[in-house]
Scaffold this motif. Structure first.
Motif, PDB file in Angstrom:
ATOM      1  N   GLY A   1      14.503  -0.902   7.625  1.00 12.74           N
ATOM      2  CA  GLY A   1      13.101  -0.622   7.327  1.00 12.74           C
ATOM      3  C   GLY A   1      12.855   0.353   6.197  1.00 12.74           C
ATOM      4  O   GLY A   1      11.850   1.072   6.207  1.00 12.74           O
ATOM      5  N   SER A   2      13.746   0.360   5.182  1.00 14.16           N
ATOM      6  CA  SER A   2      13.552   1.348   4.100  1.00 14.16           C
ATOM      7  C   SER A   2      12.252   1.123   3.334  1.00 14.16           C
ATOM      8  O   SER A   2      11.546   2.079   3.002  1.00 14.16           O
ATOM      9  CB  SER A   2      14.744   1.339   3.136  1.00 14.16           C
ATOM     10  N   SER A   3      11.907  -0.131   3.056  1.00 10.49           N
ATOM     11  CA  SER A   3      10.673  -0.372   2.283  1.00 10.49           C
ATOM     12  C   SER A   3       9.461   0.004   3.125  1.00 10.49           C
ATOM     13  O   SER A   3       8.489   0.563   2.612  1.00 10.49           O
ATOM     14  CB  SER A   3      10.587  -1.818   1.795  1.00 10.49           C
ATOM     15  N   ALA A   4       9.513  -0.277   4.432  1.00 13.58           N
ATOM     16  CA  ALA A   4       8.395   0.105   5.310  1.00 13.58           C
ATOM     17  C   ALA A   4       8.251   1.628   5.336  1.00 13.58           C
ATOM     18  O   ALA A   4       7.138   2.158   5.275  1.00 13.58           O
ATOM     19  CB  ALA A   4       8.634  -0.429   6.716  1.00 13.58           C
ATOM     20  N   SER A   5       9.376   2.337   5.399  1.00 18.07           N
ATOM     21  CA  SER A   5       9.305   3.805   5.426  1.00 18.07           C
ATOM     22  C   SER A   5       8.731   4.340   4.114  1.00 18.07           C
ATOM     23  O   SER A   5       7.947   5.302   4.121  1.00 18.07           O
ATOM     24  CB  SER A   5      10.688   4.401   5.689  1.00 18.07           C
ATOM     25  N   ALA A   6       9.110   3.706   2.999  1.00 19.12           N
ATOM     26  CA  ALA A   6       8.563   4.135   1.701  1.00 19.12           C
ATOM     27  C   ALA A   6       7.056   3.888   1.655  1.00 19.12           C
ATOM     28  O   ALA A   6       6.281   4.731   1.177  1.00 19.12           O
ATOM     29  CB  ALA A   6       9.276   3.395   0.566  1.00 19.12           C
ATOM     30  N   ILE A   7       6.632   2.736   2.161  1.00 22.59           N
ATOM     31  CA  ILE A   7       5.192   2.414   2.157  1.00 22.59           C
ATOM     32  C   ILE A   7       4.425   3.369   3.074  1.00 22.59           C
ATOM     33  O   ILE A   7       3.362   3.884   2.707  1.00 22.59           O
ATOM     34  CB  ILE A   7       5.002   0.929   2.566  1.00 22.59           C
ATOM     35  N   VAL A   8       4.971   3.636   4.256  1.00 27.34           N
ATOM     36  CA  VAL A   8       4.313   4.577   5.176  1.00 27.34           C
ATOM     37  C   VAL A   8       4.238   5.971   4.530  1.00 27.34           C
ATOM     38  O   VAL A   8       3.200   6.636   4.591  1.00 27.34           O
ATOM     39  CB  VAL A   8       5.050   4.612   6.539  1.00 27.34           C
ATOM     40  N   SER A   9       5.325   6.394   3.857  1.00 30.87           N
ATOM     41  CA  SER A   9       5.306   7.698   3.154  1.00 30.87           C
ATOM     42  C   SER A   9       4.170   7.740   2.142  1.00 30.87           C
ATOM     43  O   SER A   9       3.418   8.721   2.073  1.00 30.87           O
ATOM     44  CB  SER A   9       6.596   7.929   2.363  1.00 30.87           C
ATOM     45  N   GLY A  10       4.063   6.682   1.354  1.00 32.81           N
ATOM     46  CA  GLY A  10       3.055   6.657   0.280  1.00 32.81           C
ATOM     47  C   GLY A  10       1.644   6.610   0.836  1.00 32.81           C
ATOM     48  O   GLY A  10       0.750   7.331   0.360  1.00 32.81           O
ATOM     49  N   VAL A  11       1.423   5.779   1.839  1.00 31.90           N
ATOM     50  CA  VAL A  11       0.073   5.660   2.400  1.00 31.90           C
ATOM     51  C   VAL A  11      -0.330   6.978   3.075  1.00 31.90           C
ATOM     52  O   VAL A  11      -1.451   7.466   2.884  1.00 31.90           O
ATOM     53  CB  VAL A  11      -0.011   4.466   3.387  1.00 31.90           C
ATOM     54  N   LEU A  12       0.574   7.575   3.848  1.00 28.68           N
ATOM     55  CA  LEU A  12       0.223   8.833   4.528  1.00 28.68           C
ATOM     56  C   LEU A  12       0.029   9.973   3.526  1.00 28.68           C
ATOM     57  O   LEU A  12      -0.869  10.805   3.688  1.00 28.68           O
ATOM     58  CB  LEU A  12       1.288   9.203   5.566  1.00 28.68           C
ATOM     59  N   ALA A  13       0.874  10.013   2.499  1.00 31.00           N
ATOM     60  CA  ALA A  13       0.709  11.066   1.481  1.00 31.00           C
ATOM     61  C   ALA A  13      -0.614  10.865   0.743  1.00 31.00           C
ATOM     62  O   ALA A  13      -1.390  11.815   0.566  1.00 31.00           O
ATOM     63  CB  ALA A  13       1.885  11.067   0.511  1.00 31.00           C
ATOM     64  N   GLY A  14      -0.882   9.627   0.328  1.00 27.04           N
ATOM     65  CA  GLY A  14      -2.147   9.336  -0.386  1.00 27.04           C
ATOM     66  C   GLY A  14      -3.339   9.685   0.483  1.00 27.04           C
ATOM     67  O   GLY A  14      -4.319  10.283   0.018  1.00 27.04           O
ATOM     68  N   ASN A  15      -3.266   9.336   1.766  1.00 26.40           N
ATOM     69  CA  ASN A  15      -4.374   9.614   2.681  1.00 26.40           C
ATOM     70  C   ASN A  15      -4.608  11.120   2.820  1.00 26.40           C
ATOM     71  O   ASN A  15      -5.741  11.584   2.867  1.00 26.40           O
ATOM     72  CB  ASN A  15      -4.047   9.001   4.044  1.00 26.40           C
ATOM     73  N   ALA A  16      -3.498  11.884   2.869  1.00 22.66           N
ATOM     74  CA  ALA A  16      -3.619  13.340   3.027  1.00 22.66           C
ATOM     75  C   ALA A  16      -4.212  13.993   1.771  1.00 22.66           C
ATOM     76  O   ALA A  16      -4.750  15.103   1.847  1.00 22.66           O
ATOM     77  CB  ALA A  16      -2.254  13.947   3.341  1.00 22.66           C
TER      78      ALA A  16
END
Ligand SMILES: Nc1ncnc2c1ncn2[C@@H]1O[C@H](COP(=O)(O)OP(=O)(O)OP(=O)(O)O)[C@@H](O)[C@H]1O
Ligand SMILES: N[C@@H](CCO)C(=O)O
Length: 326
Positions: free
Chosen positions: A113-128
């Protein structure tokens, strides 16, 4: 994964504040778990961490340590950068300068799930980075991450931790977290070769026999029970009819290791789209036995050097966001 370039998005109006500093830590995930194709996923204790800082000057600076250092792009095309910008711009904001430090532990293209983890990182960082009151809620975060990844089974447990059961309903991806028995210990055998999810998905047929679909339904229901309450039933609960056999030719050493473990009573599956093999051990004794079986099989095949064997934990917390005051 389906993340478009931010240039394709309409011009944003207000700017996010410069001088923000956010750290996001996201677990690896093992999707499918046998019969749960595109619907089940388990978060495990391996983590990628990104630290994001904003500035008023345009430009992007990316520093990577660990997996992908020297091979991943360090410009606007970096997956986490693209996902941060997309999240911010979709909310109607503009993002100027961005500095990203990525500490990558999750192996790429191995079914963790590396790509999913990268996407979750980006979405959560962007949201914050968005002002309070303009941020996405948990349901919208899951839906956005699932859409960017293309399916929900990795992003859901990466966000929430534990075992996630996901589905699509009326155009939105949804998920619930289900219990995982404390005795369960995931043991991963990670080969050195990569297999992209895209090419592994290309090996699947458009349709499957009705009898296979029916058999798969029974096993996936049994798997939820085995994971929650009766780990002794993990072996029958991890039989899949939808994907592993169709993909076996693309990862024959992994398929052979799964067969070897299962013949010896260990509930082993292909993790995600492969080629990692995931054994779900029912307790410490079986986890030790799984490691010995894996090592013995790899030694017999003369391939010990090209695999890593990782005794993992179940991550029960999911992604964490820390906003630093500056
Ligand atoms: N931390 C990261 N930073 C930037 N890009 C990444 C990162 N992790 C993964 N990627 C991108 O995603 C690709 C791997 O995605 P892919 O979906 O093929 O495999 P996976 O997510 O590791 O496995 P699976 O989906 O089967 O669990 C990498 O080759 C890279 O392009
Ligand atoms: N369910 C997905 C998981 C990998 O991302 C697949 O098997 O293709």
């Amino acid at each position: 994964m389906h993340v478009s370039n931010s240039a394709e998005l309409s011009r944003a109006a207000a700017a996010v504040a410069p001088g923000q500093d956010v750290t996001v830590r996201v677990p690896a995930t093992s999707a499918n778990l046998g019969p749960g194709f595109d619907s089940l996923g388990l978060a495990v204790g391996l983590y990628d961490t990104v630290r994001v800082r904003t500035s008023g000057e345009p430009g992007t600076l990316v520093r990577i340590t660990g997996e992908g250092a020297g091979t991943l792009p360090t410009d606007e095309t970096h997956l986490v950068v693209r996902t941060i910008r997309l999240t911010v711009e979709s909310a109607g904001y503009a993002l100027q300068g961005l500095e990203l430090d990525a500490e990558n532990i999750i192996p790429h293209g191995r079914g963790l799930g590396s790509s999913a983890s990268a996407i979750v990182s980006g979405v959560l960082a962007g949201n914050a980075l968005l002002p309070a009151g303009h941020r996405l809620d948990a349901a919208a975060l899951l839906d956005l991450c699932s859409r960017l990844e293309g399916h929900p089974d990795n992003v859901a447990p990466a966000l929430a931790g534990g075992l996630a059961i996901s589905w699509e309903e009326e155009g939105a991806f949804r998920s619930v977290t289900a219990p995982v028995h404390p005795d369960i210990i995931p043991v991963a055998a990670v080969p050195s070769n990569e297999l992209s999810t895209e090419s592994a998905r290309g090996l699947l047929p458009d349709t499957v026999p009705h009898a296979d679909a029916a058999a798969n339904s029974g096993r996936s229901a049994l798997l939820i029970h085995a994971l929650a309450a009766q780990p002794a039933m993990l072996l029958p609960g991890t039989v899949d009819f939808l994907h592993q056999d169709y993909r076996a030719a693309a990862m024959e050493p992994s398929a052979a290791l799964v067969r070897h473990l299962r013949e010896n009573g260990v509930a082993a599956v292909i993790s995600g789209a492969g080629p990692t093999v995931m054994a779900l051990a029912a307790g410490q004794v079986q986890a030790q036995e799984a490691q010995s079986l894996i090592n013995g099989h790899l030694e017999a095949a003369g391939t010990t050097q090209s695999w890593r064997v990782l005794r993992l934990s179940v991550d029960r917390d999911g992604a964490r966001v820390e906003e630093h005051l500056r």
